[in-house]
Design a protein around this motif. Structure first.
Motif, PDB file in Angstrom:
ATOM      1  N   HIS A  86       1.512  27.993  -7.666  1.00 58.29           N
ATOM      2  CA  HIS A  86       2.868  27.601  -8.046  1.00 58.29           C
ATOM      3  C   HIS A  86       2.934  26.071  -7.977  1.00 58.29           C
ATOM      4  O   HIS A  86       2.793  25.499  -6.892  1.00 58.29           O
ATOM      5  CB  HIS A  86       3.886  28.238  -7.095  1.00 58.29           C
ATOM      6  CG  HIS A  86       3.909  29.735  -7.198  1.00 58.29           C
ATOM      7  ND1 HIS A  86       4.047  30.556  -6.102  1.00 58.29           N
ATOM      8  CD2 HIS A  86       3.814  30.545  -8.284  1.00 58.29           C
ATOM      9  CE1 HIS A  86       4.030  31.822  -6.515  1.00 58.29           C
ATOM     10  NE2 HIS A  86       3.890  31.841  -7.828  1.00 58.29           N
ATOM     11  N   GLU A  89       4.958  23.808  -5.465  1.00 63.20           N
ATOM     12  CA  GLU A  89       4.676  23.939  -4.033  1.00 63.20           C
ATOM     13  C   GLU A  89       3.585  22.916  -3.683  1.00 63.20           C
ATOM     14  O   GLU A  89       2.405  23.251  -3.578  1.00 63.20           O
ATOM     15  CB  GLU A  89       4.258  25.386  -3.726  1.00 63.20           C
ATOM     16  CG  GLU A  89       5.385  26.363  -4.081  1.00 63.20           C
ATOM     17  CD  GLU A  89       4.990  27.834  -4.040  1.00 63.20           C
ATOM     18  OE1 GLU A  89       3.867  28.146  -3.626  1.00 63.20           O
ATOM     19  OE2 GLU A  89       5.837  28.663  -4.434  1.00 63.20           O
ATOM     20  N   ARG A 150       7.094  26.798 -11.151  1.00 62.95           N
ATOM     21  CA  ARG A 150       6.544  27.981 -10.497  1.00 62.95           C
ATOM     22  C   ARG A 150       5.662  28.815 -11.445  1.00 62.95           C
ATOM     23  O   ARG A 150       4.734  29.485 -10.995  1.00 62.95           O
ATOM     24  CB  ARG A 150       7.724  28.830 -10.003  1.00 62.95           C
ATOM     25  CG  ARG A 150       7.356  30.121  -9.317  1.00 62.95           C
ATOM     26  CD  ARG A 150       8.598  30.803  -8.779  1.00 62.95           C
ATOM     27  NE  ARG A 150       8.302  32.111  -8.248  1.00 62.95           N
ATOM     28  CZ  ARG A 150       7.778  32.336  -7.039  1.00 62.95           C
ATOM     29  NH1 ARG A 150       7.481  31.325  -6.252  1.00 62.95           N
ATOM     30  NH2 ARG A 150       7.545  33.554  -6.632  1.00 62.95           N
ATOM     31  N   HIS A 217       0.322  28.406  -0.507  1.00 67.27           N
ATOM     32  CA  HIS A 217       1.686  28.408  -1.079  1.00 67.27           C
ATOM     33  C   HIS A 217       2.655  27.659  -0.184  1.00 67.27           C
ATOM     34  O   HIS A 217       2.345  27.289   0.952  1.00 67.27           O
ATOM     35  CB  HIS A 217       2.182  29.852  -1.237  1.00 67.27           C
ATOM     36  CG  HIS A 217       1.566  30.574  -2.376  1.00 67.27           C
ATOM     37  ND1 HIS A 217       2.235  30.857  -3.537  1.00 67.27           N
ATOM     38  CD2 HIS A 217       0.311  31.072  -2.537  1.00 67.27           C
ATOM     39  CE1 HIS A 217       1.442  31.501  -4.363  1.00 67.27           C
ATOM     40  NE2 HIS A 217       0.258  31.647  -3.785  1.00 67.27           N
ATOM     41  N   GLU A 218       3.890  27.531  -0.732  1.00 69.09           N
ATOM     42  CA  GLU A 218       5.024  27.082   0.071  1.00 69.09           C
ATOM     43  C   GLU A 218       6.209  27.961  -0.297  1.00 69.09           C
ATOM     44  O   GLU A 218       6.222  28.608  -1.349  1.00 69.09           O
ATOM     45  CB  GLU A 218       5.384  25.628  -0.240  1.00 69.09           C
ATOM     46  CG  GLU A 218       4.288  24.652   0.091  1.00 69.09           C
ATOM     47  CD  GLU A 218       4.845  23.259   0.345  1.00 69.09           C
ATOM     48  OE1 GLU A 218       5.172  22.965   1.502  1.00 69.09           O
ATOM     49  OE2 GLU A 218       4.959  22.490  -0.616  1.00 69.09           O
TER      50      GLU A 218
END
Ligand SMILES: [Zn+2]
Length: 376
Positions: A86, A89, A150, A217-218
């Protein structure tokens, strides 16, 4: 009269053209790929299309960096690290860049894909008001990185269906999820661009005999799955050991099982489709989520936001949040500490799969000096 009308008409057209030209330049500026400067540990710079030639020349192709131990070193295992699944992130992306620029492998092999969904780095979602870029200060001036979106760029994959049906499981999701790489695994050779990227990554995991695959990820501070490790059931034991060892180093992180009924996600499908131990790590990103205030490159880097602070006081967040916020340096430091711990603990279960990595800046050093101090 009519000449005055035509003169003002011409002026409006000229102004409109100027606005279009300026915004087109901004729009196209995002198509440039950030520079990544391979460090001394990189032994090969390849492309994802090496695993799946049909991806060559598409906006889904992306750089794949291999860091292998020198000839004669213990063979060891192979770990894959993904950033940029994404593109909004940035800590996952930047942590992968730091690995490429600093890590030296003395046993086993590390494969790093910093921009797993390269298409997501070519635009951002206007309604999110995200910046197109952010700067990381380094001793030799700032390094500029893209803050993307994203999902796959709709210019590259269009239109979205009403309902996205995950092939294989039949799971139904909202149409826009058809462009989410982390709902597309294991992917399809003849599917959408996103499914083809997913397929190429799954092939790489299988063909390169990856033992451990980590997806960085975040998530928004108010999101339920944040500051945690998500582990496929075959990776639970390893993830639990990593969780304990990180806590011992003062890094508190959760541990959650990969839901068996949620399909298309990296930790679920890599774990099911290949022999790899599959995990995902999340840090808290204040530039995501619905509670944030002013959204700009400053928020991306400092991670400070007074609305999140207010939300934390009302116990609306799933992570602690104080005046210091969640700076990018801290988030990158957490991801790198996690990757380093996973890679070193892998050998505890099977000595022949040991991977030895040096050169990666330590958690406390990144927090003290900023991640920019370690970029090339
Ligand atoms: Zn994500």
């Amino acid at each position: 009269m009519s000449s005055r009308v035509s003169r003002s008409g011409m002026a409006v057209v000229a102004l409109a053209l100027a606005v279009v030209a300026l915004s087109a330049r901004e729009f196209r500026a995002m198509w440039r790929t950030d520079e990544i400067r391979p460090g001394p540990g990189v032994t090969r710079v390849g492309r994802l299309s090496d695993a799946q030639p049909a991806l060559a020349g598409t906006p889904g192709d992306t750089a794949v960096y291999t860091l292998a131990a020198p000839p004669g070193a213990p063979p060891g295992g192979t770990a894959l690290v993904l950033g940029g699944t994404h593109a909004d992130e940035p800590a996952g992306y930047l942590a992968a860049v730091v690995l490429v620029e600093t890590a030296i492998v003395t046993a086993g092999r590390l494969i790093v894909i910093p921009r797993a969904n390269a298409s997501g780095f070519t635009y951002n979602v206007p309604q999110e008001a995200h910046p197109q870029r952010f700067e990381v200060p380094t001793p030799r001036g700032p390094r500029v990185f893209t803050f993307g979106a994203r999902a796959t760029n709709p210019v590259h994959q269009w239109p979205d269906p009403q309902v996205y049906t995950h092939r294989g499981s039949g799971q139904a999701l909202s149409g826009a999820e058809t462009r989410n790489l982390n709902r597309a695994y294991p992917g399809r050779a003849d599917g959408s661009l996103t499914e083809r990227i997913a397929f190429a990554i799954t092939l790489l995991v299988r063909d390169e005999r990856v033992d451990l695959a980590i997806d960085l990820h975040e998530a928004a501070p108010e999101y339920p799955v944040v500051n945690t490790i998500v582990a496929h059931e075959r990776a639970t034991e390893l993830a639990a050991l990593v969780n304990v060892n990180l806590s011992g180093s003062g890094i508190t992180i959760g541990l959650e099982p990969s839901p068996k009924t949620l399909h298309g996600l990296s930790h679920r499908e890599w774990g099911d489709a290949t022999p790899a131990l599959a995990v995902l790590m999340e840090t808290a990103n204040p530039a995501q989520g619905r509670l944030r205030g002013r959204t700009d490159a400053g928020l991306v880097v400092t991670g400070r936001d007074r609305y999140f602070l207010a939300a934390a006081r009302r116990r609306r967040l799933n992570v602690p949040f104080d005046e210091n916020g969640w700076p990018l340096d801290l988030r990158v430091a957490r991801h790198l500490a996690g990757v380093t711990q996973f890679v070193s603990d892998l050998g505890m279960f099977d000595e022949s799969k040991g991977i030895a990595v040096t050169g990666v800046p330590a958690y406390e050093d990144i927090v003290a000096n900023g991640v920019g101090a370690y970029l090339r």
